[in-house]
Design an enzyme around this catalytic site. Structure first.
Site, PDB file in Angstrom:
ATOM      1  N   HIS A  16       0.854  -1.192   0.000  1.00  0.00           N
ATOM      2  CA  HIS A  16       0.000   0.000   0.000  1.00  0.00           C
ATOM      3  C   HIS A  16       0.889   1.241   0.000  1.00  0.00           C
ATOM      4  CE1 HIS A  16      -3.793   2.121   1.827  1.00  0.00           C
ATOM      5  NE2 HIS A  16      -3.179   2.861   0.915  1.00  0.00           N
ATOM      6  N   HIS A  18       1.529   4.781  -2.606  1.00  0.00           N
ATOM      7  CA  HIS A  18       1.150   5.564  -3.790  1.00  0.00           C
ATOM      8  C   HIS A  18       2.396   6.242  -4.331  1.00  0.00           C
ATOM      9  CE1 HIS A  18      -3.234   5.306  -2.883  1.00  0.00           C
ATOM     10  NE2 HIS A  18      -2.766   5.141  -1.658  1.00  0.00           N
ATOM     11  N   HIS A 193      -9.702   1.231  -1.526  1.00  0.00           N
ATOM     12  CA  HIS A 193      -9.634   1.952  -0.253  1.00  0.00           C
ATOM     13  C   HIS A 193     -11.058   1.970   0.320  1.00  0.00           C
ATOM     14  CE1 HIS A 193      -5.754   3.162  -1.689  1.00  0.00           C
ATOM     15  NE2 HIS A 193      -5.550   4.058  -0.743  1.00  0.00           N
ATOM     16  N   GLU A 196     -11.660   4.142   5.595  1.00  0.00           N
ATOM     17  CA  GLU A 196     -10.652   5.109   6.062  1.00  0.00           C
ATOM     18  C   GLU A 196     -11.386   6.340   6.619  1.00  0.00           C
ATOM     19  OE1 GLU A 196      -8.252   7.013   3.025  1.00  0.00           O
ATOM     20  OE2 GLU A 196      -6.675   7.575   4.451  1.00  0.00           O
ATOM     21  N   ASP A 276       1.702   3.911   2.717  1.00  0.00           N
ATOM     22  CA  ASP A 276       0.753   4.783   2.009  1.00  0.00           C
ATOM     23  C   ASP A 276       1.428   5.907   1.211  1.00  0.00           C
ATOM     24  OD1 ASP A 276      -1.857   5.279   1.271  1.00  0.00           O
ATOM     25  OD2 ASP A 276      -2.446   6.281   3.118  1.00  0.00           O
ATOM     26  N   ASP A 277       1.803   6.975   1.876  1.00  0.00           N
ATOM     27  CA  ASP A 277       2.402   8.159   1.230  1.00  0.00           C
ATOM     28  C   ASP A 277       3.556   8.609   2.124  1.00  0.00           C
ATOM     29  OD1 ASP A 277       0.091   8.706  -0.789  1.00  0.00           O
ATOM     30  OD2 ASP A 277      -0.910   8.531   1.154  1.00  0.00           O
TER      31      ASP A 277
END
Ligand code: ADE
Ligand code: ZN
Length: 343
Positions: A16, A18, A193, A196, A276-277
């Site tokens: 996961h 991006h 997703h 969240e 994630d990021d």
């Protein structure tokens, strides 16, 4: 060996992540200058936000700053380099085609650059990467069908699935039934997703209507005990990202006993840990593992279980998965035999 070193050396998968969320603030500033994108704040203040929509505004600016194939190659290489340094061996990388198409960048330019960055990272670090183009749920199902047409028209072996992301609360999964059905019938893997910033119902609908067996985030599952049981029975995987929760969810304290990820692990759900990021949330994959270890008082053996659950959840062929499973398991047992000292 220190616990930090154990966590870093633990062989891990990143499921996961991006691409555009993995651009450092300094590379963002470089590319924005190169491609004449005006930035609203000084570089040091760019990566701060208090909710998902605000985060996505900055994320869109990062996307706008990546223009040429060389830019894509650079951000991909840098993202994978940071993964490798954090101990990741295998990455399934989301990217957001619509956000680049909006600025006149073609899908082939994106793919060409990303594949080049992947090749360079593999050559230097041995890290293996596969791709998951993701559709922004904010654009609706009609644009979703066009997105899928585009992905299928330039189908590449390294593109192994599709995802659904962006602002969840106002955009539930149900409109995407047909798009997901078609993606699955074309042999693509699917994830979404959910849970969240949106309710448990979005987790249930992603499983029941979209046919996913992997949920990105999924935290609101804790609001529905019957759904927790169903997900356990079905072996649904939750790709959780601790640092993201502090800015995009209602769970802002990892040390709180009620934090969703802690409750998910305690409930026996199949939780895997990802980033994630990472630069956008000031983290790295190994730091995310360290955060769950420290805040949820998990043992090194529990981290082994999470790392191998990630490998099990990867969209790899069975032969590779089984081979890596035995290699990684033996390697981790070797690490566990050393004396692990507090940092
Ligand atoms: N795109 C990048 N990060 C995201 C997140 N945490 N939620 C939704 N969309 C995203
Ligand atoms: Zn995400």
């Amino acid at each position: 060996m220190s616990l930090a070193s154990f966590v870093q050396q633990l062989p891990k998968v990143e499921l996961h992540l991006h691409l555009e969320g993995a651009v450092s603030a300094s590379t963002f500033a470089d590319l924005a200058a190169l491609n004449s994108v005006a930035l609203p704040k000084p570089t040091a203040e760019l990566y701060s936000y208090d909710n998902l929509p605000d985060f996505l505004k900055i994320y869109d600016l990062v996307c706008a700053s990546i223009k040429s194939a060389a830019d894509f190659s650079r951000v991909t290489f840098e993202a994978l380099e940071r993964c490798a340094v954090a101990g990741a061996r295998y990455v399934e990388l989301f990217f957001s085609p619509h956000a680049h198409l909006a600025h006149g960048v073609s899908y082939s330019t994106m793919l060409g650059g990303v594949l080049d960055g992947m090749r360079r990272a593999k050559e230097k670090y041995g890290i293996v990467c596969k791709l998951i183009p993701a559709h922004s749920r904010e654009l609706g199902p009609e644009r979703g069908e066009q997105f899928l047409d585009m992905v299928l028209a330039e189908r590449m072996p390294d593109v192994i699935g599709i995802g659904l992301d962006y602002n969840e609360a106002p955009f539930p999964p149900a409109p995407y039934v047909k798009m997901y059905e078609r993606a699955r019938s074309e042999g693509l893997n699917v994830t979404a997703h959910a849970g969240e910033s949106g309710p448990a119902e979005n987790v249930a609908d992603s499983i029941d209507l979209l046919g996913v067996r992997r949920i990105d985030h999924g935290y609101h599952v804790v609001d529905d005990p019957a759904l927790i049981e169903r997900c356990k029975e079905a072996g649904i995987v939750f790709t959780c990202c601790p640092s993201t929760t502090l800015a995009t969810t209602v769970w802002r304290d990892l040390a709180a006993p009620g934090h969703a990820i802690r409750r998910m692990i305690e409930a026996g759900l199949n939780v895997t840990i990802h980033s994630d990021d990472p630069p956008m949330f000031a983290t790295t994959l190994d730091r995310e593992y360290a955060l769950v270890m420290d805040n949820f008082a998990l043992s090194p053996e529990a981290l082994k279980k999470i790392a191998l659950a990630g490998l099990e959840a990867a969209w790899l062929d069975n032969e590779t998965k089984q081979a890596w499973m035995s290699e990684w398991s033996a390697e981790i047992d070797g690490l566990l035999k050393t004396e692990l000292l507090p940092n």
